[in-house]
Design a protein around this motif. Structure first.
Motif, PDB file in Angstrom:
ATOM      1  N   LEU A 128      32.539   7.856 -34.165  1.00 49.16           N
ATOM      2  CA  LEU A 128      33.955   8.095 -34.383  1.00 49.16           C
ATOM      3  C   LEU A 128      34.185   9.451 -35.044  1.00 49.16           C
ATOM      4  O   LEU A 128      35.087  10.204 -34.663  1.00 49.16           O
ATOM      5  N   SER A 129      33.368   9.750 -36.039  1.00 49.54           N
ATOM      6  CA  SER A 129      33.503  11.019 -36.740  1.00 49.54           C
ATOM      7  C   SER A 129      33.260  12.202 -35.805  1.00 49.54           C
ATOM      8  O   SER A 129      34.027  13.161 -35.790  1.00 49.54           O
ATOM      9  N   CYS A 130      32.194  12.126 -35.019  1.00 49.61           N
ATOM     10  CA  CYS A 130      31.867  13.222 -34.093  1.00 49.61           C
ATOM     11  C   CYS A 130      32.952  13.387 -33.029  1.00 49.61           C
ATOM     12  O   CYS A 130      33.285  14.506 -32.639  1.00 49.61           O
ATOM     13  N   LEU A 145      33.383   1.144 -29.851  1.00 47.12           N
ATOM     14  CA  LEU A 145      33.339   0.820 -31.278  1.00 47.12           C
ATOM     15  C   LEU A 145      34.673   1.206 -31.914  1.00 47.12           C
ATOM     16  O   LEU A 145      35.210   2.277 -31.651  1.00 47.12           O
ATOM     17  N   ALA A 146      35.226   0.337 -32.760  1.00 47.37           N
ATOM     18  CA  ALA A 146      36.536   0.607 -33.361  1.00 47.37           C
ATOM     19  C   ALA A 146      36.465   0.524 -34.878  1.00 47.37           C
ATOM     20  O   ALA A 146      35.604  -0.147 -35.439  1.00 47.37           O
ATOM     21  N   ASP A 147      37.396   1.221 -35.536  1.00 48.50           N
ATOM     22  CA  ASP A 147      37.464   1.186 -36.987  1.00 48.50           C
ATOM     23  C   ASP A 147      38.396   0.068 -37.450  1.00 48.50           C
ATOM     24  O   ASP A 147      38.807  -0.783 -36.667  1.00 48.50           O
ATOM     25  N   ALA A 191      36.727   5.766 -30.474  1.00 51.38           N
ATOM     26  CA  ALA A 191      36.399   7.187 -30.370  1.00 51.38           C
ATOM     27  C   ALA A 191      37.355   7.882 -29.409  1.00 51.38           C
ATOM     28  O   ALA A 191      37.722   9.047 -29.608  1.00 51.38           O
ATOM     29  N   LEU A 192      37.783   7.171 -28.356  1.00 52.11           N
ATOM     30  CA  LEU A 192      38.707   7.763 -27.391  1.00 52.11           C
ATOM     31  C   LEU A 192      40.078   8.005 -28.024  1.00 52.11           C
ATOM     32  O   LEU A 192      40.731   9.014 -27.725  1.00 52.11           O
ATOM     33  N   HIS A 193      40.519   7.099 -28.894  1.00 51.34           N
ATOM     34  CA  HIS A 193      41.760   7.334 -29.636  1.00 51.34           C
ATOM     35  C   HIS A 193      41.664   8.632 -30.437  1.00 51.34           C
ATOM     36  O   HIS A 193      42.561   9.482 -30.393  1.00 51.34           O
ATOM     37  N   LEU A 194      40.575   8.773 -31.187  1.00 50.44           N
ATOM     38  CA  LEU A 194      40.422   9.913 -32.087  1.00 50.44           C
ATOM     39  C   LEU A 194      40.314  11.223 -31.321  1.00 50.44           C
ATOM     40  O   LEU A 194      40.926  12.230 -31.695  1.00 50.44           O
ATOM     41  N   ALA A 195      39.536  11.223 -30.251  1.00 46.00           N
ATOM     42  CA  ALA A 195      39.386  12.437 -29.456  1.00 46.00           C
ATOM     43  C   ALA A 195      40.705  12.827 -28.788  1.00 46.00           C
ATOM     44  O   ALA A 195      41.028  14.010 -28.665  1.00 46.00           O
ATOM     45  N   SER A 196      41.478  11.821 -28.392  1.00 46.43           N
ATOM     46  CA  SER A 196      42.757  12.084 -27.724  1.00 46.43           C
ATOM     47  C   SER A 196      43.775  12.690 -28.673  1.00 46.43           C
ATOM     48  O   SER A 196      44.494  13.623 -28.315  1.00 46.43           O
ATOM     49  N   LEU A 255      52.919  10.180 -48.146  1.00 46.48           N
ATOM     50  CA  LEU A 255      52.547   8.923 -47.513  1.00 46.48           C
ATOM     51  C   LEU A 255      52.836   8.946 -46.014  1.00 46.48           C
ATOM     52  O   LEU A 255      52.087   8.371 -45.218  1.00 46.48           O
ATOM     53  N   ALA A 256      53.932   9.590 -45.629  1.00 46.16           N
ATOM     54  CA  ALA A 256      54.261   9.701 -44.206  1.00 46.16           C
ATOM     55  C   ALA A 256      53.163  10.465 -43.467  1.00 46.16           C
ATOM     56  O   ALA A 256      52.803  10.125 -42.343  1.00 46.16           O
ATOM     57  N   LEU A 257      52.603  11.493 -44.125  1.00 45.49           N
ATOM     58  CA  LEU A 257      51.490  12.246 -43.541  1.00 45.49           C
ATOM     59  C   LEU A 257      50.243  11.380 -43.475  1.00 45.49           C
ATOM     60  O   LEU A 257      49.547  11.336 -42.456  1.00 45.49           O
ATOM     61  N   TRP A 258      49.957  10.678 -44.566  1.00 46.53           N
ATOM     62  CA  TRP A 258      48.780   9.805 -44.633  1.00 46.53           C
ATOM     63  C   TRP A 258      48.833   8.759 -43.528  1.00 46.53           C
ATOM     64  O   TRP A 258      47.820   8.411 -42.913  1.00 46.53           O
ATOM     65  N   GLN A 259      50.022   8.236 -43.251  1.00 47.84           N
ATOM     66  CA  GLN A 259      50.187   7.190 -42.252  1.00 47.84           C
ATOM     67  C   GLN A 259      49.705   7.637 -40.880  1.00 47.84           C
ATOM     68  O   GLN A 259      49.249   6.831 -40.074  1.00 47.84           O
ATOM     69  N   LYS A 260      49.779   8.952 -40.600  1.00 47.66           N
ATOM     70  CA  LYS A 260      49.382   9.463 -39.297  1.00 47.66           C
ATOM     71  C   LYS A 260      47.874   9.646 -39.165  1.00 47.66           C
ATOM     72  O   LYS A 260      47.362   9.829 -38.071  1.00 47.66           O
ATOM     73  N   LEU A 261      47.167   9.637 -40.301  1.00 48.48           N
ATOM     74  CA  LEU A 261      45.733   9.917 -40.281  1.00 48.48           C
ATOM     75  C   LEU A 261      44.933   8.680 -39.919  1.00 48.48           C
ATOM     76  O   LEU A 261      45.090   7.627 -40.531  1.00 48.48           O
ATOM     77  N   ARG A 262      44.069   8.793 -38.941  1.00 42.42           N
ATOM     78  CA  ARG A 262      43.229   7.681 -38.503  1.00 42.42           C
ATOM     79  C   ARG A 262      41.806   8.200 -38.365  1.00 42.42           C
ATOM     80  O   ARG A 262      41.508   9.014 -37.481  1.00 42.42           O
ATOM     81  N   HIS A 263      40.920   7.753 -39.259  1.00 40.05           N
ATOM     82  CA  HIS A 263      39.548   8.268 -39.264  1.00 40.05           C
ATOM     83  C   HIS A 263      38.675   7.258 -39.990  1.00 40.05           C
ATOM     84  O   HIS A 263      39.123   6.626 -40.947  1.00 40.05           O
ATOM     85  N   PRO A 264      37.415   7.070 -39.552  1.00 35.37           N
ATOM     86  CA  PRO A 264      36.546   6.086 -40.202  1.00 35.37           C
ATOM     87  C   PRO A 264      36.272   6.366 -41.669  1.00 35.37           C
ATOM     88  O   PRO A 264      35.899   5.469 -42.413  1.00 35.37           O
TER      89      PRO A 264
END
Length: 392
Positions: free
Chosen positions: A28-30, A51-53, A59-64, A182-191
């Motif tokens: 996911l990180s890579c 694999l999902a967090d 990983a496809l969500h994150l890369a997209s 918090l609005a910014l944090w809400q958008k962040l998705r990372h393992p």
């Protein structure tokens, strides 16, 4: 309670097992960083492409969402589910559209990708009705500079409810800045980022809900068992950003974006540095001297926390934090690394990170590269030692 700003806990497994258990999440990180070689390496290890967090993001969500076209194409070729759905009902195409990655949208659509949230893909999700969370049965699990942290249940799941002290929340300017963060944090998705779930709509308190990390704090583990073994300390250091928590899988996570900046504003509202709760203990000299400063102040703080992981806690725990910061700012005082518990490469890295000249401190990118080399050599040494024991 001393506020280290870092939270973690131990694993009862052997170091090599713990590091292996972290391996899958590296995919996911890579993927989020566009590291094609890293993604290929993880897939060759047999890591599940889907694999999902915690938020069911793949990983496809994150890369997209990060615009990593090559990674998107690679993951689809390797069988990634083009319409995997996260906990918010978003697919990879939803993310690609939200961030304007037109080429990736075309690729996903060509593979049958759909966007179930459509025009609402950028709508805020961060308000939670107070009736959904039973604060009556809350369990106090922590207390720091900003307020208390409670364990509560939301939609059948254990989550953390962080309350913000009324003295902070009552100031409208601070409250508005806080909600923007918090609005910014809400958008962040990372393992390696603690998942922000929402702001609880409460009439007289500011409460936000996050993923609950059940294994506790780094402060707790160091107090309980002392210093970490070298492999664990290096692995943890690789996860550290600024403030981190550890989930049940043994990974470290970033949390509390912007809180210190908001509370520590020295303006007409009279907020001051929260040194009494630990900020002074990890403060860079230039901050204490009220000079202009940049990102390298986090590198300085990082070095002090890594030092504690090897040491088993602050080397000068009994000293007043403000006096300690004064010595570091005006006498160039630094913790000792003369002990044999610090490998030579770690000693060198720490000295670079807390250098008195901020411009001489390495970036986190450089730090990660150094730590990865150190980790690889330690693992090879441990493996060689293990093989030697088997032969004997």
């Amino acid at each position: 309670m001393e506020d280290h700003g870092l939270h973690s806990s131990s694993s009862k497994q052997m170091p090599s097992q713990r590091i292996d258990s972290e391996g899958p999440y590296r995919l996911l990180s890579c993927s989020s960083k566009g590291d094609k070689a890293g993604v290929i390496q993880e897939l060759k290890k047999g890591v599940d492409t889907n694999l999902a967090d915690y938020d069911k993001r793949t990983a496809l969500h994150l890369a997209s969402c990060e615009g990593c076209t090559e990674i998107v194409e690679l993951l689809l070729k390797k069988g990634a589910d083009v319409n995997s759905t996260d906990r918010y009902g978003r697919t990879p195409l939803s993310d690609a559209r939200s961030f304007g990655h037109v080429d990736i949208c075309r690729i996903l659509e060509a593979h049958g990708g759909i966007d179930p949230v459509g025009l609402d893909s950028q709508a805020p999700y961060y308000e939670i009705d107070h009736t959904e969370v039973n604060m009556t049965d809350r369990i106090l699990i922590g207390e720091g500079a900003y307020g208390e942290v409670y364990l509560v249940r939301w939609r059948g799941t254990e989550v953390a409810a962080k309350t913000i002290r009324s003295s902070i929340a009552s100031n409208q300017t601070v409250k508005e800045n806080f909600l923007k963060e918090l609005a910014l944090w809400q958008k962040l998705r990372h393992p390696n980022i603690v998942q922000f779930l929402g702001v609880l709509k409460h009439p007289d308190r500011l409460i936000f809900i996050t993923e609950y990390l059940q294994n506790g704090s780094l402060y707790d583990i160091l107090k309980r068992k002392g210093r970490l073994d070298t492999l664990s300390a290096v692995a943890y250091a690789l996860d550290i950003a600024r403030n981190v928590l550890q989930d049940e899988a043994g990974r470290l996570k970033v949390t509390d974006f912007g809180l210190s900046k908001i509370v520590q504003e020295k303006d007409a509202h009279g907020y001051r540095m929260t040194g009494g709760t630990g900020s002074y203990r990890y403060m860079a000299p230039e901050v204490f001297r009220r000079e202009s400063y940049g990102k390298s102040v986090d590198v300085f703080s990082f070095a002090l926390i890594v030092h504690e992981m090897f040491q088993g806690g602050p080397s000068n725990k009994g000293e007043d934090p403000e006096k300690l910061a004064d010595k570091r700012a005006y006498e160039d005082s630094r913790p000792s690394v003369s002990s044999h518990v610090y490998p030579e490469p770690i000693k060198l890295l720490l000295r670079e990170c807390w250098h008195k000249n901020p411009d001489r401190r390495p970036s986190f990118e450089d730090i990660i590269l150094q730590l990865e080399i150190i980790q690889e050599r330690l693992q090879q040494k441990a493996l060689a030692s293990c093989c030697s024991c088997v032969v004997l």
